[in-house]
Design a protein around this motif. Structure first.
Motif, PDB file in Angstrom:
ATOM      1  N   ALA A 290      25.537  64.781  21.147  1.00 51.67           N
ATOM      2  CA  ALA A 290      24.290  64.824  20.385  1.00 51.67           C
ATOM      3  C   ALA A 290      24.315  63.707  19.345  1.00 51.67           C
ATOM      4  O   ALA A 290      25.109  63.743  18.406  1.00 51.67           O
ATOM      5  CB  ALA A 290      24.096  66.185  19.714  1.00 51.67           C
ATOM      6  N   ILE A 291      23.458  62.732  19.515  1.00 54.41           N
ATOM      7  CA  ILE A 291      23.393  61.576  18.633  1.00 54.41           C
ATOM      8  C   ILE A 291      22.446  61.893  17.483  1.00 54.41           C
ATOM      9  O   ILE A 291      21.321  62.336  17.707  1.00 54.41           O
ATOM     10  CB  ILE A 291      22.935  60.342  19.420  1.00 54.41           C
ATOM     11  CG1 ILE A 291      23.986  60.004  20.494  1.00 54.41           C
ATOM     12  CG2 ILE A 291      22.703  59.151  18.495  1.00 54.41           C
ATOM     13  CD1 ILE A 291      23.503  59.041  21.543  1.00 54.41           C
ATOM     14  N   LYS A 292      22.891  61.664  16.253  1.00 55.92           N
ATOM     15  CA  LYS A 292      22.156  62.126  15.069  1.00 55.92           C
ATOM     16  C   LYS A 292      22.092  61.047  13.993  1.00 55.92           C
ATOM     17  O   LYS A 292      22.856  60.071  14.044  1.00 55.92           O
ATOM     18  CB  LYS A 292      22.814  63.389  14.514  1.00 55.92           C
ATOM     19  CG  LYS A 292      22.884  64.542  15.532  1.00 55.92           C
ATOM     20  CD  LYS A 292      23.610  65.747  14.986  1.00 55.92           C
ATOM     21  CE  LYS A 292      23.717  66.876  16.002  1.00 55.92           C
ATOM     22  NZ  LYS A 292      22.408  67.500  16.295  1.00 55.92           N
ATOM     23  N   SER A 293      21.210  61.275  12.993  1.00 58.85           N
ATOM     24  CA  SER A 293      21.114  60.309  11.883  1.00 58.85           C
ATOM     25  C   SER A 293      20.603  60.954  10.599  1.00 58.85           C
ATOM     26  O   SER A 293      19.909  60.314   9.814  1.00 58.85           O
ATOM     27  CB  SER A 293      20.203  59.131  12.275  1.00 58.85           C
ATOM     28  OG  SER A 293      18.890  59.575  12.586  1.00 58.85           O
ATOM     29  N   GLY A 294      20.949  62.201  10.356  1.00 55.92           N
ATOM     30  CA  GLY A 294      20.599  62.851   9.100  1.00 55.92           C
ATOM     31  C   GLY A 294      19.350  63.696   9.194  1.00 55.92           C
ATOM     32  O   GLY A 294      18.440  63.430   9.966  1.00 55.92           O
ATOM     33  N   ARG A 295      19.327  64.752   8.355  1.00 57.34           N
ATOM     34  CA  ARG A 295      18.220  65.703   8.385  1.00 57.34           C
ATOM     35  C   ARG A 295      17.245  65.461   7.236  1.00 57.34           C
ATOM     36  O   ARG A 295      17.614  65.412   6.066  1.00 57.34           O
ATOM     37  CB  ARG A 295      18.766  67.133   8.276  1.00 57.34           C
ATOM     38  CG  ARG A 295      17.682  68.204   8.230  1.00 57.34           C
ATOM     39  CD  ARG A 295      18.268  69.571   7.966  1.00 57.34           C
ATOM     40  NE  ARG A 295      19.005  70.056   9.111  1.00 57.34           N
ATOM     41  CZ  ARG A 295      18.797  71.244   9.694  1.00 57.34           C
ATOM     42  NH1 ARG A 295      17.864  72.042   9.250  1.00 57.34           N
ATOM     43  NH2 ARG A 295      19.529  71.619  10.706  1.00 57.34           N
ATOM     44  N   ASN A 296      15.991  65.305   7.601  1.00 56.36           N
ATOM     45  CA  ASN A 296      14.882  65.291   6.656  1.00 56.36           C
ATOM     46  C   ASN A 296      15.118  64.314   5.501  1.00 56.36           C
ATOM     47  O   ASN A 296      15.376  63.145   5.724  1.00 56.36           O
ATOM     48  CB  ASN A 296      14.603  66.716   6.165  1.00 56.36           C
ATOM     49  CG  ASN A 296      14.333  67.674   7.310  1.00 56.36           C
ATOM     50  OD1 ASN A 296      14.198  67.256   8.453  1.00 56.36           O
ATOM     51  ND2 ASN A 296      14.240  68.951   7.018  1.00 56.36           N
ATOM     52  N   GLU A 297      15.055  64.795   4.245  1.00 58.18           N
ATOM     53  CA  GLU A 297      15.116  63.899   3.087  1.00 58.18           C
ATOM     54  C   GLU A 297      16.411  63.090   3.033  1.00 58.18           C
ATOM     55  O   GLU A 297      16.386  61.894   2.719  1.00 58.18           O
ATOM     56  CB  GLU A 297      14.928  64.697   1.789  1.00 58.18           C
ATOM     57  CG  GLU A 297      13.516  65.196   1.555  1.00 58.18           C
ATOM     58  CD  GLU A 297      13.158  66.427   2.377  1.00 58.18           C
ATOM     59  OE1 GLU A 297      11.970  66.790   2.411  1.00 58.18           O
ATOM     60  OE2 GLU A 297      14.077  67.027   2.980  1.00 58.18           O
ATOM     61  N   ASP A 298      17.544  63.706   3.326  1.00 60.14           N
ATOM     62  CA  ASP A 298      18.805  62.954   3.305  1.00 60.14           C
ATOM     63  C   ASP A 298      18.803  61.845   4.342  1.00 60.14           C
ATOM     64  O   ASP A 298      19.254  60.720   4.080  1.00 60.14           O
ATOM     65  CB  ASP A 298      19.994  63.893   3.535  1.00 60.14           C
ATOM     66  CG  ASP A 298      20.438  64.587   2.259  1.00 60.14           C
ATOM     67  OD1 ASP A 298      19.863  64.331   1.197  1.00 60.14           O
ATOM     68  OD2 ASP A 298      21.386  65.403   2.337  1.00 60.14           O
ATOM     69  N   GLY A 299      18.310  62.151   5.530  1.00 65.24           N
ATOM     70  CA  GLY A 299      18.259  61.139   6.574  1.00 65.24           C
ATOM     71  C   GLY A 299      17.333  59.993   6.227  1.00 65.24           C
ATOM     72  O   GLY A 299      17.654  58.816   6.465  1.00 65.24           O
ATOM     73  N   ARG A 300      16.195  60.310   5.626  1.00 67.47           N
ATOM     74  CA  ARG A 300      15.250  59.253   5.247  1.00 67.47           C
ATOM     75  C   ARG A 300      15.745  58.465   4.036  1.00 67.47           C
ATOM     76  O   ARG A 300      15.505  57.258   3.929  1.00 67.47           O
ATOM     77  CB  ARG A 300      13.878  59.872   4.973  1.00 67.47           C
ATOM     78  CG  ARG A 300      13.191  60.383   6.236  1.00 67.47           C
ATOM     79  CD  ARG A 300      11.771  60.827   5.951  1.00 67.47           C
ATOM     80  NE  ARG A 300      11.709  62.088   5.222  1.00 67.47           N
ATOM     81  CZ  ARG A 300      11.665  63.293   5.796  1.00 67.47           C
ATOM     82  NH1 ARG A 300      11.703  63.394   7.111  1.00 67.47           N
ATOM     83  NH2 ARG A 300      11.580  64.381   5.063  1.00 67.47           N
ATOM     84  N   ARG A 301      16.420  59.137   3.100  1.00 68.19           N
ATOM     85  CA  ARG A 301      16.943  58.441   1.910  1.00 68.19           C
ATOM     86  C   ARG A 301      18.028  57.446   2.298  1.00 68.19           C
ATOM     87  O   ARG A 301      18.020  56.296   1.845  1.00 68.19           O
ATOM     88  CB  ARG A 301      17.502  59.470   0.913  1.00 68.19           C
ATOM     89  CG  ARG A 301      18.301  58.863  -0.233  1.00 68.19           C
ATOM     90  CD  ARG A 301      18.724  59.922  -1.235  1.00 68.19           C
ATOM     91  NE  ARG A 301      19.444  61.031  -0.632  1.00 68.19           N
ATOM     92  CZ  ARG A 301      20.753  61.023  -0.352  1.00 68.19           C
ATOM     93  NH1 ARG A 301      21.487  59.952  -0.615  1.00 68.19           N
ATOM     94  NH2 ARG A 301      21.327  62.090   0.171  1.00 68.19           N
TER      95      ARG A 301
END
Length: 469
Positions: A290-301
């Motif tokens: 599962a390739i990921k890049s952060g959830r919601n605000e943390d990912g966008r920040r």
């Protein structure tokens, strides 16, 4: 190289607007030339030929005695002397958290086993980590490294997380994993962390650990460069197994993961760049990769996408998905390649799964799979879902997804399943030279743009068309 990657999206757009077979072949070939260029950037670290055996630093042969200090001393000595291998010899060694340092290769000899403690205090002090894509201070992952370089875990031994329906797994709050009414579980902490993320509380002030119930990852290098994990067998994870975060130049090779606990994803590279996953075996209680890049605000920040991943010559058995992107994907994902894979299990839900939502946002683009052999699966061969979690204000994008030379002997309910927003259709989804047998519903898609099938057979019938919905 940068010019090649920058022009990548342009090639995708031009390729999908042409129905000429010659241009489509040129487009897919061009994509895999880019994959070969990425591969050249990924180099496994090398280490000094000097060994530091944990038994020389206080580890005994009694498998019931905790030897955390011996691991720490051997790793410190190895690091301070310019690096090398920390050797785990034949036998079983019980330990708390292991923290790797630069230029250290933790090497398990044949018939060696590292067995991790079931006492949560052995995973203190708290460390800066991620839990389902959100930053916090929490129990240490079982094997952890922070801001290190040239690190490895190698050898033919076993890493045993020692989790089961009595330890770690009940925190999921599901009866099938040992939880019973009245027991402590992760739900309140999960909700609190979600709110702290939403409010963008300083991650180092999001304090968990003792008195809280968020399970740690098994192996998590965090902000590390030049990472190698090879040959080991991993069992009984508390949660996610391999979870490099914000790392660059990662190689995962010949690893065998067998664990069926809650959220026991096999490999979750998160916000990483230049990742090679090859020759691995996954039999898991959740997504295989599962390739990921952060959830919601943390990912966008943080805004660090998953970028330049190559997956090849792997085998997937049980799992929610074989190759998965999301759902913690707010930083986006691009240039994802997977080839020469084997998948076969009635408990494998999907072959390719892209899951996101308007709570996540992010752009997922340039995803290429080819040469996929599938015995059976449960739900869908290709699944794109923009409604994985509750809606929000950040419209996701999924575009430029190609699946080529996929053969399915006995499919599940769907061949292709797409659930997208009308204002953000899945763009440029292409299947080329694919055969899918035994599905109930060949294609179910609500909002797509330039969805193309070329030389595709589903249930013996040709689906050779371009479809917009």
């Amino acid at each position: 190289m940068n010019k090649l990657l920058a022009s990548f999206g342009i090639f995708a757009i031009l390729g999908f607007y042409s129905c000429a077979q010659k241009k489509q072949i040129s487009y897919t070939e061009r994509a895999w030339v880019t994959a070969d260029s990425i591969r050249k950037l990924i180099k496994a670290p090398e280490f000094k030929k000097k060994d530091f055996k944990i038994t020389d630093y206080g580890a005994g042969t009694d498998s019931t005695v905790l030897v955390t200090e011996a691991f720490a001393k051997a790793i410190k000595a190895c690091h301070e002397n310019g690096g090398g291998r920390v050797i785990v010899p034949k036998g079983t060694f019980l330990t708390g958290a292991i923290h790797l340092k630069s230029n250290v290769n933790l090497h398990l000899e044949d018939d060696a086993k590292i067995k991790f403690s079931r006492d949560t205090k052995d995973f203190l002090p708290l460390v800066f980590t991620r839990w389902e894509g959100m930053e916090l201070m929490n129990y240490s992952p079982l094997i952890y490294a922070y801001e290190q370089e040239n690190i490895a875990i190698t050898g033919n031994g076993i890493l045993d997380g020692n989790a089961n329906n009595e330890y770690w797994w009940p925190w999921k709050a599901k009866e099938e994993y040992g939880w019973k009414e009245g027991m402590n579980d992760q739900r309140a902490d999960n909700k609190l962390l979600f709110e702290q993320n939403k409010q963008q509380i300083d991650p180092r002030k999001r304090i968990y650990g003792e008195g809280h119930y968020l399970r740690p990852a098994f192996i998590q290098p965090y902000l590390c460069n030049n990472v190698l994990i090879s040959d080991v067998k991993i069992i009984n994870a508390p949660m996610w197994n391999l979870n490099p975060v914000l790392c660059e130049n990662v190689t995962i090779a010949n690893v065998k993961i067998i664990t069926h606990g809650p959220n026991n994803d096999g490999c979750d590279p998160e916000s990483c760049k230049n990742v090679l996953i090859k020759d691995c075996y996954f039999d898991t209680g959740d997504d295989c990769i599962a390739i990921k890049s952060g959830r919601n605000e943390d990912g966008r920040r943080i805004a660090k996408p998953a970028e330049n991943h190559i997956i090849e010559n792997c085998e997937m058995k049980d799992g929610h998905g074989g190759v998965v992107i999301g759902s913690e994907i707010s930083g986006g994902a691009k240039n994802i390649f997977a080839q020469n894979l084997k998948m076969d299990s009635p408990e494998l839900d999907r072959v390719l799964r892209i899951k996101t939502s308007s709570l996540r946002g992010g752009i997922i683009e340039n995803v290429y799979l080819r040469n996929i052999e599938v015995g059976t699966y449960k739900e869908a061969a290709v699944r794109c879902n923009m409604f994985y979690e509750a809606p929000g204000d950040f419209m996701p994008t999924i575009r430029n997804v190609v699946v080529e030379n996929m053969n399915v002997k006995k499919g599940g309910k769907y061949g292709v399943l797409v659930d997208a927003y009308e204002e953000s259709p899945v763009e440029n989804l292409m299947l080329i030279n694919c055969t899918i047998e035994g599905v109930e519903v060949p294609v179910k898609a609500n909002h797509t743009k330039n969805m193309v099938f070329k030389n595709v057979l589903i249930n013996g019938k040709k689906v050779d068309t371009t479809t917009d919905k």
